[in-house]
Motif scaffolding. Structure first.
Motif, PDB file in Angstrom:
ATOM      1  N   GLU A  70      32.123 -40.662 -21.683  1.00 14.68           N
ATOM      2  CA  GLU A  70      33.372 -40.426 -20.929  1.00 14.68           C
ATOM      3  C   GLU A  70      33.520 -41.391 -19.761  1.00 14.68           C
ATOM      4  OE1 GLU A  70      34.449 -35.770 -21.464  1.00 14.68           O
ATOM      5  OE2 GLU A  70      34.538 -36.607 -19.431  1.00 14.68           O
ATOM      6  N   GLY A  71      32.379 -41.822 -19.236  1.00 14.81           N
ATOM      7  CA  GLY A  71      32.394 -42.742 -18.093  1.00 14.81           C
ATOM      8  C   GLY A  71      32.615 -44.188 -18.501  1.00 14.81           C
ATOM      9  N   GLY A  72      32.811 -44.418 -19.795  1.00 13.59           N
ATOM     10  CA  GLY A  72      33.165 -45.768 -20.233  1.00 13.59           C
ATOM     11  C   GLY A  72      32.046 -46.557 -20.889  1.00 13.59           C
ATOM     12  N   TYR A  73      30.856 -45.996 -20.952  1.00  9.37           N
ATOM     13  CA  TYR A  73      29.779 -46.694 -21.669  1.00  9.37           C
ATOM     14  C   TYR A  73      29.969 -46.495 -23.168  1.00  9.37           C
ATOM     15  CZ  TYR A  73      27.195 -47.415 -17.335  1.00  9.37           C
ATOM     16  OH  TYR A  73      26.813 -47.810 -16.089  1.00  9.37           O
ATOM     17  N   ASN A  74      29.699 -47.546 -23.908  1.00 13.00           N
ATOM     18  CA  ASN A  74      29.952 -47.521 -25.337  1.00 13.00           C
ATOM     19  C   ASN A  74      28.637 -47.433 -26.117  1.00 13.00           C
ATOM     20  OD1 ASN A  74      30.919 -47.903 -27.870  1.00 13.00           O
ATOM     21  ND2 ASN A  74      31.378 -50.092 -27.598  1.00 13.00           N
ATOM     22  N   PRO A  75      28.358 -46.271 -26.728  1.00 13.35           N
ATOM     23  CA  PRO A  75      27.077 -46.146 -27.429  1.00 13.35           C
ATOM     24  C   PRO A  75      26.975 -47.202 -28.532  1.00 13.35           C
ATOM     25  CG  PRO A  75      28.407 -44.172 -27.712  1.00 13.35           C
ATOM     26  CD  PRO A  75      29.214 -45.121 -26.896  1.00 13.35           C
ATOM     27  N   GLY A  76      25.821 -47.777 -28.671  1.00 13.43           N
ATOM     28  CA  GLY A  76      25.689 -48.846 -29.659  1.00 13.43           C
ATOM     29  C   GLY A  76      25.785 -50.210 -28.991  1.00 13.43           C
ATOM     30  N   ALA A  77      26.474 -50.277 -27.855  1.00 14.95           N
ATOM     31  CA  ALA A  77      26.554 -51.564 -27.142  1.00 14.95           C
ATOM     32  C   ALA A  77      25.240 -51.807 -26.392  1.00 14.95           C
ATOM     33  CB  ALA A  77      27.717 -51.529 -26.154  1.00 14.95           C
ATOM     34  N   ASP A  78      24.956 -53.075 -26.137  1.00 12.06           N
ATOM     35  CA  ASP A  78      23.684 -53.423 -25.503  1.00 12.06           C
ATOM     36  C   ASP A  78      23.523 -52.832 -24.104  1.00 12.06           C
ATOM     37  OD1 ASP A  78      22.854 -54.746 -27.670  1.00 12.06           O
ATOM     38  OD2 ASP A  78      23.304 -56.773 -26.917  1.00 12.06           O
ATOM     39  N   ASP A  79      24.653 -52.602 -23.436  1.00  7.74           N
ATOM     40  CA  ASP A  79      24.515 -52.108 -22.063  1.00  7.74           C
ATOM     41  C   ASP A  79      24.541 -50.584 -21.972  1.00  7.74           C
ATOM     42  OD1 ASP A  79      27.135 -51.554 -22.600  1.00  7.74           O
ATOM     43  OD2 ASP A  79      27.945 -52.430 -20.745  1.00  7.74           O
ATOM     44  N   PHE A  80      24.477 -49.892 -23.122  1.00  2.30           N
ATOM     45  CA  PHE A  80      24.421 -48.424 -23.043  1.00  2.30           C
ATOM     46  C   PHE A  80      23.057 -48.036 -22.457  1.00  2.30           C
ATOM     47  CE2 PHE A  80      24.171 -44.003 -24.389  1.00  2.30           C
ATOM     48  CZ  PHE A  80      25.467 -43.578 -24.117  1.00  2.30           C
ATOM     49  N   PRO A  81      23.052 -47.154 -21.448  1.00  2.87           N
ATOM     50  CA  PRO A  81      21.770 -46.824 -20.804  1.00  2.87           C
ATOM     51  C   PRO A  81      20.757 -46.211 -21.771  1.00  2.87           C
ATOM     52  CG  PRO A  81      23.623 -46.085 -19.453  1.00  2.87           C
ATOM     53  CD  PRO A  81      24.196 -46.505 -20.775  1.00  2.87           C
ATOM     54  N   LYS A 121      18.370 -42.352 -34.659  1.00  2.00           N
ATOM     55  CA  LYS A 121      18.403 -43.091 -35.923  1.00  2.00           C
ATOM     56  C   LYS A 121      19.598 -44.051 -35.964  1.00  2.00           C
ATOM     57  CE  LYS A 121      19.277 -42.539 -40.787  1.00  2.00           C
ATOM     58  NZ  LYS A 121      19.675 -41.682 -41.892  1.00  2.00           N
ATOM     59  N   GLU A 122      20.754 -43.543 -35.560  1.00  3.09           N
ATOM     60  CA  GLU A 122      21.990 -44.336 -35.690  1.00  3.09           C
ATOM     61  C   GLU A 122      22.242 -45.265 -34.507  1.00  3.09           C
ATOM     62  OE1 GLU A 122      24.965 -41.336 -36.398  1.00  3.09           O
ATOM     63  OE2 GLU A 122      24.238 -40.946 -38.442  1.00  3.09           O
ATOM     64  N   GLY A 123      21.359 -45.230 -33.511  1.00  5.80           N
ATOM     65  CA  GLY A 123      21.555 -46.073 -32.322  1.00  5.80           C
ATOM     66  C   GLY A 123      22.839 -45.695 -31.606  1.00  5.80           C
ATOM     67  N   ASN A 124      23.056 -44.380 -31.509  1.00  8.81           N
ATOM     68  CA  ASN A 124      24.332 -43.882 -31.024  1.00  8.81           C
ATOM     69  C   ASN A 124      24.149 -42.950 -29.824  1.00  8.81           C
ATOM     70  OD1 ASN A 124      27.005 -43.046 -30.891  1.00  8.81           O
ATOM     71  ND2 ASN A 124      26.764 -41.518 -32.522  1.00  8.81           N
ATOM     72  N   GLY A 125      23.483 -43.450 -28.769  1.00  8.88           N
ATOM     73  CA  GLY A 125      23.294 -42.611 -27.585  1.00  8.88           C
ATOM     74  C   GLY A 125      21.842 -42.548 -27.184  1.00  8.88           C
ATOM     75  N   GLN A 126      21.276 -41.330 -27.230  1.00 14.21           N
ATOM     76  CA  GLN A 126      19.878 -41.123 -26.858  1.00 14.21           C
ATOM     77  C   GLN A 126      18.953 -42.050 -27.648  1.00 14.21           C
ATOM     78  OE1 GLN A 126      19.003 -36.945 -27.209  1.00 14.21           O
ATOM     79  NE2 GLN A 126      16.788 -37.265 -27.135  1.00 14.21           N
ATOM     80  N   ALA A 135      13.362 -44.937 -32.712  1.00 14.64           N
ATOM     81  CA  ALA A 135      13.912 -45.372 -33.997  1.00 14.64           C
ATOM     82  C   ALA A 135      12.827 -45.961 -34.905  1.00 14.64           C
ATOM     83  CB  ALA A 135      15.016 -46.398 -33.758  1.00 14.64           C
ATOM     84  N   SER A 136      11.758 -46.460 -34.316  1.00 15.61           N
ATOM     85  CA  SER A 136      10.740 -47.141 -35.124  1.00 15.61           C
ATOM     86  C   SER A 136       9.827 -46.175 -35.883  1.00 15.61           C
ATOM     87  CB  SER A 136       9.885 -48.051 -34.233  1.00 15.61           C
ATOM     88  OG  SER A 136       9.053 -47.262 -33.398  1.00 15.61           O
ATOM     89  N   ASN A 137       9.710 -44.937 -35.430  1.00 14.63           N
ATOM     90  CA  ASN A 137       8.708 -44.071 -36.084  1.00 14.63           C
ATOM     91  C   ASN A 137       9.208 -42.669 -36.459  1.00 14.63           C
ATOM     92  OD1 ASN A 137       8.869 -42.834 -33.585  1.00 14.63           O
ATOM     93  ND2 ASN A 137       6.664 -42.816 -33.208  1.00 14.63           N
ATOM     94  N   TYR A 138      10.510 -42.413 -36.327  1.00 16.47           N
ATOM     95  CA  TYR A 138      10.969 -41.040 -36.570  1.00 16.47           C
ATOM     96  C   TYR A 138      10.737 -40.602 -38.024  1.00 16.47           C
ATOM     97  CZ  TYR A 138      15.191 -42.426 -39.089  1.00 16.47           C
ATOM     98  OH  TYR A 138      16.035 -42.913 -40.032  1.00 16.47           O
ATOM     99  N   VAL A 139      10.795 -41.560 -38.957  1.00 17.39           N
ATOM    100  CA  VAL A 139      10.601 -41.186 -40.365  1.00 17.39           C
ATOM    101  C   VAL A 139       9.173 -40.682 -40.569  1.00 17.39           C
ATOM    102  CG1 VAL A 139      10.528 -42.026 -42.754  1.00 17.39           C
ATOM    103  CG2 VAL A 139      12.337 -42.815 -41.204  1.00 17.39           C
ATOM    104  N   GLU A 140       8.240 -41.469 -40.092  1.00 15.89           N
ATOM    105  CA  GLU A 140       6.829 -41.107 -40.258  1.00 15.89           C
ATOM    106  C   GLU A 140       6.488 -39.805 -39.522  1.00 15.89           C
ATOM    107  OE1 GLU A 140       4.411 -44.114 -38.450  1.00 15.89           O
ATOM    108  OE2 GLU A 140       2.697 -42.732 -38.360  1.00 15.89           O
ATOM    109  N   ILE A 141       6.938 -39.705 -38.274  1.00 13.44           N
ATOM    110  CA  ILE A 141       6.519 -38.559 -37.457  1.00 13.44           C
ATOM    111  C   ILE A 141       7.269 -37.267 -37.825  1.00 13.44           C
ATOM    112  CG2 ILE A 141       6.292 -37.661 -35.096  1.00 13.44           C
ATOM    113  CD1 ILE A 141       4.507 -40.062 -35.566  1.00 13.44           C
ATOM    114  N   LEU A 142       8.544 -37.378 -38.119  1.00 13.78           N
ATOM    115  CA  LEU A 142       9.338 -36.153 -38.303  1.00 13.78           C
ATOM    116  C   LEU A 142       9.620 -35.816 -39.760  1.00 13.78           C
ATOM    117  CD1 LEU A 142      11.897 -36.723 -35.414  1.00 13.78           C
ATOM    118  CD2 LEU A 142       9.814 -35.329 -35.375  1.00 13.78           C
ATOM    119  N   ILE A 143       9.933 -36.840 -40.552  1.00 19.35           N
ATOM    120  CA  ILE A 143      10.307 -36.548 -41.948  1.00 19.35           C
ATOM    121  C   ILE A 143       9.054 -36.433 -42.813  1.00 19.35           C
ATOM    122  CG2 ILE A 143      11.644 -37.300 -43.961  1.00 19.35           C
ATOM    123  CD1 ILE A 143      13.609 -38.637 -42.044  1.00 19.35           C
ATOM    124  N   ASP A 144       8.145 -37.394 -42.694  1.00 24.57           N
ATOM    125  CA  ASP A 144       6.923 -37.335 -43.508  1.00 24.57           C
ATOM    126  C   ASP A 144       6.107 -36.077 -43.217  1.00 24.57           C
ATOM    127  OD1 ASP A 144       7.831 -39.710 -44.439  1.00 24.57           O
ATOM    128  OD2 ASP A 144       6.227 -40.952 -43.613  1.00 24.57           O
TER     129      ASP A 144
END
Ligand code: GAL
Length: 369
Positions: free
Chosen positions: A255-266, A282-287, A342-351
């Motif tokens: 809402e404050g104008g940051y765009n998830p997915g953009a390089d400057d998203f906190p 996973k989707e690089g969309n926020g957290q 994003a690098s290990n969620y498959v191994e740690i959570l899905i596997d």
């Protein structure tokens, strides 16, 4: 602190701790049936729902009677629920406390009736009437969150300065302080070197706290921080203690104008590996990070404590010195939290079958956090 199964304390140390608690599981104890009351804090956080069901099933499988209640973050309701469990004849209480200092009176009454009390995930304070604590290395949770920020901002090589803000959890939950302290201690060096700046100056627990761990409360605070301190300066990262809070922060950033997915998203941290947050990771969309605590193992530890006492044994613990509750060091069994990105969620959570790929992909991005 790194814990391993090899570091388990049992036998004499554990026995000494138990008898200090005034409840020996010795030969002269009466035969216990294993009737257990499970008092969980709320259903608004995925984990308590899963764990309540897992514990109930494990206890039933052993032939023990159970009663499971959720207090929906209301401390008085939780006291009434615990009282009712004791009145119904529960011999064990497994409690995820809503308010860590409000249970003294009801636990005193329970203890007078010989009930064994296990603090579940959250330590219960200011009462001698807690026999065991089953949890994770809570300080390490904060360390992992801070290390993610350090890595993503490349603070070893970059001078910055980078702007970050800090969030902490509920003031009535003792875990909150451990998470926050672990994070702050890890970031301190970079604050001192002026690689990190906190423009709001809000570095104390009472001002960074989030009532009831609630995402809407966090969203409101983040919005205010953006409006007050970040009109002209960029925000680079947010230390957030829990996924529900993180999603509120991300909503405010959007809402404050940051765009998830953009390089400057906190960069935004989190905890609990809730499906909605893992989807964003996973989707690089926020957290960008969460901390996974395998709550199936925690449920198992708490149930094993009950089982040991019913069998006349002393429950296994692996920590006797960390968790001081105002009366004593509560003998604890602590599990290790795990960093997830994003690098290990498959191994740690899905596997590990904690979440399925479908649960992650279908998780709702709703506004209830
Ligand atoms: C804490 C718990 C976290 C998170 C939070 C909000 O006590 O350790 O894992 O679930 O409560 O429910």
């Amino acid at each position: 602190m790194h814990l391993s199964r090899r570091g388990l304390l049992s036998g004499s140390a554990g026995v000494a701790a138990v008898s200090l608690a005034g409840c020996s599981a010795g030969e002269d104890s009466v035969q216990l049936s294993g009737f257990t009351g499970i008092a969980m804090p709320a259903t608004d956080s995925d984990r308590w729902v899963i764990e309540g069901e897992v514990m109930e099933q494990l206890l039933k499988d052993k032939g023990y009677q159970t009663v499971l209640e959720y207090a929906e973050n209301n401390a008085d309701d939780q006291i009434a629920q615990i009282q009712s469990m004791v009145d119904q004849g529960a011999e064990f209480l497994i409690i995820g406390a809503v308010d860590n200092t409000s249970l003294g009176q009801v636990l005193l009454q329970a203890k007078n009736q010989g009930v064994y009390i296990i603090a579940y995930d959250r330590l219960i304070l200011e009462t001698p009437d807690v026999d065991y604590y089953a949890s994770f290395d809570n300080n390490q949770v904060g360390v992992l969150q801070a290390e993610h920020i350090i890595k993503k901002l490349d603070l070893e090589n970059q001078d910055g300065p980078f702007n970050i803000e800090l969030f902490s959890g509920s003031l009535t939950d003792s875990n909150s302080e451990y998470f926050f302290q672990g994070g702050l201690d890890t970031l301190e060096r970079y604050i001192y070197e002026d690689k990190i700046r906190i423009l709001s100056g809000q570095t104390e627990q009472d001002v960074t706290a989030t009532k009831d761990w609630n995402g809407v409360v966090a969203m409101d605070r983040m919005t205010e921080l953006l409006e007050t301190y970040y009109e002209d300066d960029p925000l680079h990262a947010v230390l957030s203690p829990y996924d529900g809070i993180s999603r509120g922060i991300v909503a405010a950033l959007k809402e404050g104008g940051y765009n998830p997915g953009a390089d400057d998203f906190p960069i935004v941290t989190g905890q609990d590996a809730e499906a909605r947050s893992v989807r964003a990771i996973k989707e690089g969309n926020g957290q960008t990070q969460t901390v996974f605590k395998d709550t199936r193992d925690l449920a198992d530890i708490a149930v094993s404590m009950v089982e040991a006492i019913v069998a006349g044994r002393t429950p296994e613990v692996n920590d006797l010195g960390t968790y001081e509750n105002g009366f004593k060091h509560v003998p604890a069994y602590l599990l290790e939290p795990v960093n997830v990105d994003a690098s290990n969620y498959v191994e740690i959570l899905i596997d590990s079958e904690y979440l399925t790929a479908e649960e992650i992909d279908n998780a709702e991005e709703d506004l209830e956090f």
